[in-house]
Scaffold this motif. Structure first.
Motif, mmCIF file in Angstrom:
data_model
loop_
_atom_site.group_PDB
_atom_site.id
_atom_site.type_symbol
_atom_site.label_atom_id
_atom_site.label_comp_id
_atom_site.label_asym_id
_atom_site.label_seq_id
_atom_site.Cartn_x
_atom_site.Cartn_y
_atom_site.Cartn_z
ATOM 1 N N UNK A 46 -20.288 -70.967 -9.380
ATOM 2 C CA UNK A 46 -19.819 -72.257 -8.886
ATOM 3 C C UNK A 46 -18.544 -72.674 -9.594
ATOM 4 N N UNK A 47 -17.520 -73.023 -8.805
ATOM 5 C CA UNK A 47 -16.271 -73.524 -9.351
ATOM 6 C C UNK A 47 -16.406 -75.025 -9.585
ATOM 7 N N UNK A 48 -16.061 -75.463 -10.782
ATOM 8 C CA UNK A 48 -16.188 -76.885 -11.116
ATOM 9 C C UNK A 48 -14.899 -77.410 -11.731
ATOM 10 N N UNK A 49 -14.696 -78.687 -11.565
ATOM 11 C CA UNK A 49 -13.500 -79.357 -12.105
ATOM 12 C C UNK A 49 -13.583 -79.456 -13.626
ATOM 13 N N UNK A 50 -14.771 -79.798 -14.097
ATOM 14 C CA UNK A 50 -14.957 -79.927 -15.541
ATOM 15 C C UNK A 50 -16.429 -79.672 -15.858
ATOM 16 N N UNK A 51 -16.672 -78.914 -16.937
ATOM 17 C CA UNK A 51 -18.046 -78.594 -17.316
ATOM 18 C C UNK A 51 -18.694 -79.763 -18.043
ATOM 19 N N UNK A 109 -15.278 -80.488 -7.793
ATOM 20 C CA UNK A 109 -14.059 -80.726 -7.040
ATOM 21 C C UNK A 109 -14.385 -81.494 -5.760
ATOM 22 N N UNK A 110 -13.412 -82.208 -5.239
ATOM 23 C CA UNK A 110 -13.521 -82.786 -3.902
ATOM 24 C C UNK A 110 -13.539 -81.627 -2.914
ATOM 25 N N UNK A 111 -14.565 -81.592 -2.060
ATOM 26 C CA UNK A 111 -14.684 -80.460 -1.129
ATOM 27 C C UNK A 111 -13.483 -80.342 -0.196
ATOM 28 N N UNK A 112 -12.788 -81.440 0.044
ATOM 29 C CA UNK A 112 -11.603 -81.397 0.915
ATOM 30 C C UNK A 112 -10.415 -80.703 0.259
ATOM 31 N N UNK A 113 -10.488 -80.477 -1.040
ATOM 32 C CA UNK A 113 -9.400 -79.771 -1.724
ATOM 33 C C UNK A 113 -9.428 -78.266 -1.435
ATOM 34 N N UNK A 114 -10.569 -77.765 -0.994
ATOM 35 C CA UNK A 114 -10.659 -76.357 -0.598
ATOM 36 C C UNK A 114 -10.416 -75.372 -1.720
ATOM 37 N N UNK A 115 -10.942 -75.668 -2.916
ATOM 38 C CA UNK A 115 -10.699 -74.794 -4.064
ATOM 39 C C UNK A 115 -11.312 -73.404 -3.850
ATOM 40 N N UNK A 116 -12.475 -73.355 -3.192
ATOM 41 C CA UNK A 116 -13.078 -72.061 -2.903
ATOM 42 C C UNK A 116 -12.179 -71.183 -2.054
ATOM 43 N N UNK A 117 -11.539 -71.763 -1.062
ATOM 44 C CA UNK A 117 -10.650 -70.988 -0.194
ATOM 45 C C UNK A 117 -9.381 -70.564 -0.942
ATOM 46 N N UNK A 118 -8.907 -71.404 -1.857
ATOM 47 C CA UNK A 118 -7.773 -71.003 -2.703
ATOM 48 C C UNK A 118 -8.157 -69.768 -3.526
ATOM 49 N N UNK A 119 -9.354 -69.817 -4.101
ATOM 50 C CA UNK A 119 -9.835 -68.695 -4.903
ATOM 51 C C UNK A 119 -10.014 -67.442 -4.045
ATOM 52 N N UNK A 120 -10.592 -67.601 -2.871
ATOM 53 C CA UNK A 120 -10.784 -66.451 -1.985
ATOM 54 C C UNK A 120 -9.458 -65.812 -1.617
ATOM 55 N N UNK A 121 -8.433 -66.633 -1.394
ATOM 56 C CA UNK A 121 -7.107 -66.106 -1.084
ATOM 57 C C UNK A 121 -6.565 -65.243 -2.209
#
Length: 451
Positions: free
Chosen positions: A371-376, A386-398
């Motif tokens: 799980x990707x998190x903003x802060x532990x 993270x805010x789900x609208x930021x799409x951090x998972x998709x950034x990582x997948x890219x």
């Protein structure tokens, strides 16, 4: 040609056409190559399915021999074919002892459609025509046909096409990170299983036909239930006499270090859905293992079961499956996952938990997620998300795709399910690439001011 003519599954057609699809051209072992010549570690086994890896010539040869001998004949009107009969017997041999019969389809989606009809037919024969409701879980995936998507608990799928169909209910998933705050994993497992009993009593036990679940939820984000969850589910099903369906489209054929995930979690389902790993994806094939409790009623009292497919027991697909299962047996891949590469992947993924972007990492056999998190936070339930609208998972997948490894994003959870033939050295290679991509993602979100 692709942009002009091919409508891809689970795709925003306009968005893909504007970017163009990545063209995969070759596979060997755990690696893929695209049309630009880029070598990629396939951390997702195609789509959870290429268990024995790419380039298995013996499967290609088995398919060729069958196509030259009998490329097709149907299983209607009292006919069969040699590979279908042989495969049915082989599946009965390697499956848990309560399974002696198989119903063949071409996919897991068709398998779960078959489950719905078979379960309802079973209760009809026994004179309980009101016992038709099947209980599933939110965020479960059971296919994309009308019945399969209804059985699944994906809101985005239900929003298109007026789903779910009547007679299907859903309960919460056993996601400890999501709902286990203040409880130990073991306590949460009992609580989450209890949601099934609450739903049965709400609907009425005399109206509930079955419960369906994946031993480990795959497309929902590799949700690994606490050890107490499945034994309690089994107890509840037994208490109310309802059928238990294990959807093993992902978990079957060695993925969790057992032939079937049900064995790992100590449950005895009445029906098992299978597909994917049965042929390692070389040829489409799926089906349902039918337990003795159900098969006996269908055979001895049921008369004609008015359900099936043109390609049920397709001889070419069954020939591929027989050779695929031979490889799994001869190379002892199930034991390898249980005793060697599964524990090693668990160890390697645990080390990724030290990364500043990773709030939680876990695995089971050869499926794993982080799980990707903003802060532990001080505990996993106190991580800042993270805010789900930021799409951090998709950034990582890219970053993963661009740097030579395939890892799937489910929201902000990154998951893998590599081929069962992956070695320790290749796990090191994959995890090393994942670490590089986590660093790149961390740099991106830092630059955006999100951490």
């Amino acid at each position: 040609m692709d942009s002009a003519h091919y409508l891809h599954p689970f795709t925003d057609f306009q968005d893909l056409a504007s970017k163009g699809a990545r063209v995969m051209v070759r596979g060997d072992g755990v690696y893929l190559w695209d049309s630009q010549g880029k070598k990629i570690v396939d951390g997702m086994s195609g789509l959870w399915c290429v268990n024995v890896g790419y380039g298995r010539t013996s499967i290609s040869q088995a398919v060729y021999r069958q196509m030259e001998t009998l490329p097709f004949y149907n299983s209607f009107f009292g006919t069969t074919n040699v590979p279908a009969a042989q495969l049915a017997a082989k599946l009965a041999q390697i499956s848990p002892p309560q399974f002696g019969h198989v119903f063949f389809t071409s996919s897991g989606s068709e398998g779960n459609d078959t489950n719905l009809r078979m379960v309802r037919r079973y209760w009809d024969i026994l004179g309980h025509k009101e016992r038709h409701t099947i209980i599933s879980r939110h965020n479960a995936y059971h296919g994309s046909t009308v019945a399969g998507a209804s059985l699944g608990g994906m809101d985005g799928m239900h929003a298109q096409g007026g789903l779910p169909i009547p007679g299907i209910a859903h309960i919460g998933q056993p996601n400890y990170l999501e709902s286990g705050h203040g409880l130990s994993p073991e306590e949460f497992g009992i609580k989450a299983a209890g949601w099934l009993e609450e739903k049965i009593l709400e609907i009425g036990a005399d109206k509930v036909a079955a419960f369906i679940g994946e031993p480990v939820q795959g497309a929902g984000g590799v949700i690994i239930p606490p050890s107490t969850y499945w034994p309690e589910i089994q107890r509840i099903c037994d208490k109310y006499g309802i059928l238990l369906i294990a959807d093993e489209v992902i978990c079957g054929f060695g993925r969790l270090g057992r032939w079937f995930g049900s064995e790992l979690f100590g449950i005895k389902p009445d029906l098992i859905t299978f597909a994917k790993g049965v042929t390692s994806g070389y040829v489409p094939l799926g089906g349902v293992l039918v337990g003795d409790r159900v098969a006996k009623v269908l055979i001895e009292q049921g008369g004609e079961f008015t359900h099936g497919f043109t390609y049920s027991g397709h001889p070419v697909a069954c020939a591929a499956a027989l050779e695929n299962i031979r490889i799994i047996e001869d190379e002892q891949l199930v034991a390898k996952v249980a005793e060697d590469t599964g524990p090693y992947l668990k160890q390697c993924f645990a080390s990724l938990g030290e990364h500043p972007l990773v709030g939680y990492a876990d695995s089971c056999g050869l499926v794993a997620g982080l799980n990707l998190v903003r802060r532990k936070g001080a505990t996993v339930h106190e991580n800042e998300l993270f805010d789900e609208n930021q799409g951090v998972g998709m950034i990582c997948r890219g970053h993963m795709f661009d740097n030579g490894v395939i890892m799937r994003a489910v929201g902000e959870r990154m998951i893998v399910a590599p081929p069962l033939v992956m070695t320790r050295a290749q796990i090191d290679e994959m995890v090393g690439l994942i670490r590089v991509c986590l660093d790149k993602t961390h740099a991106d979100v830092k630059a955006k001011g999100w951490v």
